[in-house]
Scaffold this motif. Structure first.
Motif, PDB file in Angstrom:
ATOM      1  N   MET A   1     -10.546 -20.579  61.786  1.00  0.00           N
ATOM      2  CA  MET A   1     -11.040 -19.923  60.570  1.00  0.00           C
ATOM      3  C   MET A   1     -10.814 -18.416  60.658  1.00  0.00           C
ATOM      4  SD  MET A   1     -12.519 -20.266  57.605  1.00  0.00           S
ATOM      5  CE  MET A   1     -13.230 -21.904  57.647  1.00  0.00           C
ATOM      6  N   VAL A   2     -10.292 -17.846  59.575  1.00  0.00           N
ATOM      7  CA  VAL A   2     -10.057 -16.407  59.485  1.00  0.00           C
ATOM      8  C   VAL A   2     -11.249 -15.744  58.798  1.00  0.00           C
ATOM      9  CG1 VAL A   2      -8.642 -14.634  58.370  1.00  0.00           C
ATOM     10  CG2 VAL A   2      -7.546 -16.595  59.468  1.00  0.00           C
ATOM     11  N   TYR A   3     -11.716 -14.618  59.354  1.00  0.00           N
ATOM     12  CA  TYR A   3     -12.785 -13.837  58.730  1.00  0.00           C
ATOM     13  C   TYR A   3     -12.307 -12.401  58.536  1.00  0.00           C
ATOM     14  CZ  TYR A   3     -16.086 -17.608  59.824  1.00  0.00           C
ATOM     15  OH  TYR A   3     -16.734 -18.804  59.890  1.00  0.00           O
ATOM     16  N   VAL A   4     -12.482 -11.897  57.320  1.00  0.00           N
ATOM     17  CA  VAL A   4     -12.028 -10.551  56.969  1.00  0.00           C
ATOM     18  C   VAL A   4     -13.163  -9.828  56.265  1.00  0.00           C
ATOM     19  CG1 VAL A   4     -10.413  -9.247  55.543  1.00  0.00           C
ATOM     20  CG2 VAL A   4      -9.618 -11.263  56.775  1.00  0.00           C
ATOM     21  N   ALA A   5     -13.411  -8.574  56.649  1.00  0.00           N
ATOM     22  CA  ALA A   5     -14.509  -7.798  56.073  1.00  0.00           C
ATOM     23  C   ALA A   5     -13.987  -6.651  55.217  1.00  0.00           C
ATOM     24  CB  ALA A   5     -15.407  -7.241  57.177  1.00  0.00           C
ATOM     25  N   GLY A   6     -14.637  -6.448  54.085  1.00  0.00           N
ATOM     26  CA  GLY A   6     -14.403  -5.277  53.251  1.00  0.00           C
ATOM     27  C   GLY A   6     -15.679  -4.484  53.136  1.00  0.00           C
ATOM     28  N   LEU A   7     -15.581  -3.175  53.317  1.00  0.00           N
ATOM     29  CA  LEU A   7     -16.751  -2.299  53.205  1.00  0.00           C
ATOM     30  C   LEU A   7     -16.561  -1.346  52.041  1.00  0.00           C
ATOM     31  CD1 LEU A   7     -16.257  -2.495  56.670  1.00  0.00           C
ATOM     32  CD2 LEU A   7     -18.608  -1.738  56.392  1.00  0.00           C
ATOM     33  N   ASP A   8     -17.627  -1.172  51.280  1.00  0.00           N
ATOM     34  CA  ASP A   8     -17.618  -0.312  50.098  1.00  0.00           C
ATOM     35  C   ASP A   8     -18.683   0.762  50.270  1.00  0.00           C
ATOM     36  OD1 ASP A   8     -17.665   0.735  47.440  1.00  0.00           O
ATOM     37  OD2 ASP A   8     -19.220  -0.721  46.902  1.00  0.00           O
ATOM     38  N   PHE A   9     -18.235   2.025  50.338  1.00  0.00           N
ATOM     39  CA  PHE A   9     -19.168   3.142  50.458  1.00  0.00           C
ATOM     40  C   PHE A   9     -19.255   3.845  49.102  1.00  0.00           C
ATOM     41  CE2 PHE A   9     -18.814   2.119  54.794  1.00  0.00           C
ATOM     42  CZ  PHE A   9     -19.923   2.651  55.423  1.00  0.00           C
ATOM     43  N   GLY A  10     -20.423   3.694  48.460  1.00  0.00           N
ATOM     44  CA  GLY A  10     -20.624   4.263  47.143  1.00  0.00           C
ATOM     45  C   GLY A  10     -21.448   5.536  47.182  1.00  0.00           C
ATOM     46  N   THR A  11     -22.044   5.875  46.044  1.00  0.00           N
ATOM     47  CA  THR A  11     -22.783   7.126  45.930  1.00  0.00           C
ATOM     48  C   THR A  11     -24.235   6.995  46.386  1.00  0.00           C
ATOM     49  OG1 THR A  11     -23.275   6.582  43.622  1.00  0.00           O
ATOM     50  CG2 THR A  11     -21.337   7.936  44.044  1.00  0.00           C
ATOM     51  N   SER A  12     -24.795   5.788  46.305  1.00  0.00           N
ATOM     52  CA  SER A  12     -26.204   5.612  46.667  1.00  0.00           C
ATOM     53  C   SER A  12     -26.407   4.637  47.816  1.00  0.00           C
ATOM     54  CB  SER A  12     -27.010   5.122  45.455  1.00  0.00           C
ATOM     55  OG  SER A  12     -26.489   3.892  44.980  1.00  0.00           O
ATOM     56  N   GLY A  13     -25.347   3.981  48.238  1.00  0.00           N
ATOM     57  CA  GLY A  13     -25.461   3.024  49.319  1.00  0.00           C
ATOM     58  C   GLY A  13     -24.117   2.421  49.645  1.00  0.00           C
ATOM     59  N   ALA A  14     -24.121   1.442  50.527  1.00  0.00           N
ATOM     60  CA  ALA A  14     -22.882   0.815  50.972  1.00  0.00           C
ATOM     61  C   ALA A  14     -23.080  -0.689  51.057  1.00  0.00           C
ATOM     62  CB  ALA A  14     -22.449   1.379  52.322  1.00  0.00           C
ATOM     63  N   ARG A  15     -21.951  -1.416  50.994  1.00  0.00           N
ATOM     64  CA  ARG A  15     -21.975  -2.876  51.005  1.00  0.00           C
ATOM     65  C   ARG A  15     -20.886  -3.399  51.924  1.00  0.00           C
ATOM     66  NH1 ARG A  15     -22.964  -0.901  46.021  1.00  0.00           N
ATOM     67  NH2 ARG A  15     -24.674  -1.785  44.791  1.00  0.00           N
ATOM     68  N   ILE A  16     -21.106  -4.601  52.419  1.00  0.00           N
ATOM     69  CA  ILE A  16     -20.089  -5.294  53.189  1.00  0.00           C
ATOM     70  C   ILE A  16     -19.982  -6.720  52.677  1.00  0.00           C
ATOM     71  CG2 ILE A  16     -21.684  -6.047  55.015  1.00  0.00           C
ATOM     72  CD1 ILE A  16     -19.345  -5.632  57.008  1.00  0.00           C
ATOM     73  N   THR A  17     -18.758  -7.198  52.535  1.00  0.00           N
ATOM     74  CA  THR A  17     -18.504  -8.586  52.159  1.00  0.00           C
ATOM     75  C   THR A  17     -17.493  -9.152  53.142  1.00  0.00           C
ATOM     76  OG1 THR A  17     -18.934  -8.218  49.804  1.00  0.00           O
ATOM     77  CG2 THR A  17     -17.614 -10.137  50.379  1.00  0.00           C
ATOM     78  N   VAL A  18     -17.777 -10.332  53.663  1.00  0.00           N
ATOM     79  CA  VAL A  18     -16.851 -11.034  54.555  1.00  0.00           C
ATOM     80  C   VAL A  18     -16.364 -12.288  53.843  1.00  0.00           C
ATOM     81  CG1 VAL A  18     -16.535 -12.154  56.795  1.00  0.00           C
ATOM     82  CG2 VAL A  18     -18.051 -10.160  56.594  1.00  0.00           C
ATOM     83  N   ILE A  19     -15.048 -12.495  53.857  1.00  0.00           N
ATOM     84  CA  ILE A  19     -14.461 -13.687  53.259  1.00  0.00           C
ATOM     85  C   ILE A  19     -13.654 -14.440  54.306  1.00  0.00           C
ATOM     86  CG2 ILE A  19     -14.384 -12.745  50.928  1.00  0.00           C
ATOM     87  CD1 ILE A  19     -11.425 -12.092  51.331  1.00  0.00           C
ATOM     88  N   ASP A  20     -13.397 -15.717  54.032  1.00  0.00           N
ATOM     89  CA  ASP A  20     -12.530 -16.491  54.920  1.00  0.00           C
ATOM     90  C   ASP A  20     -11.117 -16.509  54.357  1.00  0.00           C
ATOM     91  OD1 ASP A  20     -12.518 -18.352  52.843  1.00  0.00           O
ATOM     92  OD2 ASP A  20     -13.938 -19.706  53.818  1.00  0.00           O
ATOM     93  N   ASP A  21     -10.237 -17.305  54.936  1.00  0.00           N
ATOM     94  CA  ASP A  21      -8.844 -17.280  54.516  1.00  0.00           C
ATOM     95  C   ASP A  21      -8.624 -17.891  53.130  1.00  0.00           C
ATOM     96  OD1 ASP A  21      -9.583 -19.673  55.599  1.00  0.00           O
ATOM     97  OD2 ASP A  21      -7.850 -19.901  56.898  1.00  0.00           O
ATOM     98  N   ALA A  22      -9.652 -18.526  52.544  1.00  0.00           N
ATOM     99  CA  ALA A  22      -9.576 -19.015  51.175  1.00  0.00           C
ATOM    100  C   ALA A  22     -10.235 -18.036  50.203  1.00  0.00           C
ATOM    101  CB  ALA A  22     -10.249 -20.379  51.069  1.00  0.00           C
ATOM    102  N   LEU A  46     -21.969   7.113  58.985  1.00  0.00           N
ATOM    103  CA  LEU A  46     -21.749   6.426  60.260  1.00  0.00           C
ATOM    104  C   LEU A  46     -22.914   5.501  60.604  1.00  0.00           C
ATOM    105  CD1 LEU A  46     -20.126   9.002  62.722  1.00  0.00           C
ATOM    106  CD2 LEU A  46     -19.101   6.999  61.653  1.00  0.00           C
ATOM    107  N   THR A  47     -24.118   5.969  60.338  1.00  0.00           N
ATOM    108  CA  THR A  47     -25.294   5.131  60.586  1.00  0.00           C
ATOM    109  C   THR A  47     -25.246   3.872  59.736  1.00  0.00           C
ATOM    110  OG1 THR A  47     -26.639   7.070  61.114  1.00  0.00           O
ATOM    111  CG2 THR A  47     -27.820   5.071  60.504  1.00  0.00           C
ATOM    112  N   THR A  48     -24.845   4.031  58.490  1.00  0.00           N
ATOM    113  CA  THR A  48     -24.755   2.894  57.573  1.00  0.00           C
ATOM    114  C   THR A  48     -23.639   1.945  57.986  1.00  0.00           C
ATOM    115  OG1 THR A  48     -25.554   4.341  55.794  1.00  0.00           O
ATOM    116  CG2 THR A  48     -24.559   2.248  55.146  1.00  0.00           C
ATOM    117  N   LEU A  49     -22.499   2.499  58.410  1.00  0.00           N
ATOM    118  CA  LEU A  49     -21.396   1.669  58.897  1.00  0.00           C
ATOM    119  C   LEU A  49     -21.858   0.785  60.055  1.00  0.00           C
ATOM    120  CD1 LEU A  49     -18.306   0.973  59.021  1.00  0.00           C
ATOM    121  CD2 LEU A  49     -18.083   2.887  60.625  1.00  0.00           C
ATOM    122  N   ALA A  50     -22.558   1.395  61.000  1.00  0.00           N
ATOM    123  CA  ALA A  50     -23.044   0.644  62.156  1.00  0.00           C
ATOM    124  C   ALA A  50     -24.006  -0.457  61.735  1.00  0.00           C
ATOM    125  CB  ALA A  50     -23.725   1.595  63.141  1.00  0.00           C
TER     126      ALA A  50
END
Length: 434
Positions: A1-22, A46-50
């Motif tokens: 299984m493949v796992y890929v993460a995308g991180l979004d750093f916005g103006t008031s907070g940040a998000r992470i989404t992980v998807i598989d190969d589908a 950096l604190t938020t990234l961690a």
């Protein structure tokens, strides 16, 4: 299984989404920025990234294959040789350098995104003029928010993507900085630019250990938040478009041909071999919110007949001035006569915005963009069935809600495409097994 993460750093907070190969979402988290750290933005990021990475389930972190990051366009840092910030970041809407826009207007082509009072290039000119010489002389790299955060994962300072670099004056047609930019004498600070979603390199061993991420994880070039949101929508083919029904009306059309027209504020982002052509009108949800509450909008929309026009001829604006699809800084709002019932008034407003949307797409096509074939809808207005029905009467193509507007998902899809290309290239080079 493949796992890929995308991180979004916005103006008031940040998000992470992980998807598989589908491209199925297997994990998601979001964090609001801590108010106590707002005065120290770079450490806050950096604190938020961690926190985002370390709160992923261990089974995903330890097998994560790829990461990409998006940030707000034109949020930049000036860094020393080790990648450490020399000053506080200048965020996307900081216009303290607007006086230097006049200099660029004499050099850059009209309509260049670098001519904005908040562009990355204007901010760099402001730093050059206003930082103490001893500090500015230490500067080695200008990095966008997404570049700098990714640097802490891959360890190579001074790398960017051509979505973020657009407001530095980077020519996305020639894939190079134009001479007018290099003549400013700041070339040494400009990042090396590569395609969004292209491989940068493996995660640093120290980053792997700190975040509990697989040492085999690859870091891919990122993008901006708005492009990431488009990538999440489901639009993928020439002729696909996304209409954002937010406070303003924003149109983005995926095209085989590039379209730039400074008269209407139209410019194109490069998406591989395609172009994302965009324009923004001053009409939109802000006009509706001026007259109606959210509850009134829901209730009155149900009373609007969908089988006949309002009989009104509105051009809804909150104040005079329009640029797209009409270019007139003195253009007057047109919202009279005012009918006796609020539902008919709302009908006229929704109909007027729908006509502007249709006119906008007609303009993009008349300037050479690929003909419209599908429209995905994002923003709060996407959930108003009456408005959708009215828009369908004016647009000759199918309408559907965007699959998502989550920029973290779009960034994960970008990284997944990059990883898939890498795997295909490896298989083509090595040949079939056996």
């Amino acid at each position: 299984m493949v796992y890929v993460a995308g991180l979004d750093f916005g103006t008031s907070g940040a998000r992470i989404t992980v998807i598989d190969d589908a491209a199925t979402v297997v994990a998601h988290n979001q964090i609001a920025y801590a108010l106590s750290l707002q005065s120290d933005l770079s450490n806050l990021w950096l604190t938020t990234l961690a926190e985002l990475l370390q709160t992923l389930p261990a089974a995903i972190r330890q097998t994560l294959d790829a990461i990409a990051i998006n940030g707000t366009s034109a949020t930049v840092l000036l860094c020393d040789a080790t990648g450490q910030p020399l000053t506080d970041p200048l965020i996307y809407n900081d216009d303290r350098g607007q006086a230097y826009r006049a200099l660029l207007e004499t050099l850059m082509p009209a309509g260049s995104p670098a001519l904005s009072a908040t562009s990355s290039l204007v901010k760099l000119l402001w730093w050059q003029a206003n930082l103490a010489p001893a500090i500015f002389q230490q500067a080695q790299f200008l990095m966008h928010q997404a570049d700098w955060l990714a640097f802490h994962l891959h360890g190579k300072p001074g790398l960017s993507d051509y979505h973020n670099a657009l407001k530095l004056g980077y020519d996305v047609g020639e894939l190079a900085y134009p001479q007018v930019v290099t003549n400013l004498g700041l070339t040494a600070l400009l990042p090396k630019v590569q395609a969004p979603g292209s491989l940068i390199g493996p995660i640093l061993p120290k980053a792997s250990q700190r975040y509990g991420i697989s040492s085999a994880c690859l870091i891919f070039a990122g993008t901006t938040d708005s492009i990431a949101a488009f990538l999440a929508s489901g639009a993928s083919d020439p002729g696909d478009a996304v209409t954002s029904l937010g406070s303003t009306l924003v149109l983005k059309l995926l095209s085989k041909t590039r379209v730039d027209d400074s008269r209407y504020g139209i410019y194109s982002h490069r998406l591989g071999d395609l172009w994302l052509v965009g324009g923004a009108s001053n009409t939109g949800g802000a006009v509706l919110k001026h007259y109606f509450t959210d509850e009134q909008l829901r209730e009155l929309s149900l009373k609007i007949p969908r089988d006949r026009p309002s009989g009104l001829d509105y051009y809804p604006l909150t104040k005079p001035g329009e640029r797209f699809p009409i270019n007139d800084p003195d253009f007057q709002p047109r919202m009279t006569p005012h009918p006796s019932t609020p539902e008919r008034f709302l009908h006229g407003l929704l109909e007027g915005i729908a006509q502007i949307e249709a006119q906008g797409y007609q303009l993009l096509q008349s300037l050479g963009a690929t003909p419209l074939s599908n429209v995905f809808t994002a923003g709060g207005g996407a959930h108003n069935a009456t408005w959708t029905s009215i828009r369908q009467q004016w647009l000759p193509v199918p309408l559907s809600q965007a699959i998502s507007t989550e920029a973290a998902l779009g960034t994960a899809k970008l990284a997944l495409c990059g990883l898939s290309r890498l795997i295909q290239e490896k298989e083509a080079h090595e040949g079939p097994p056996g």
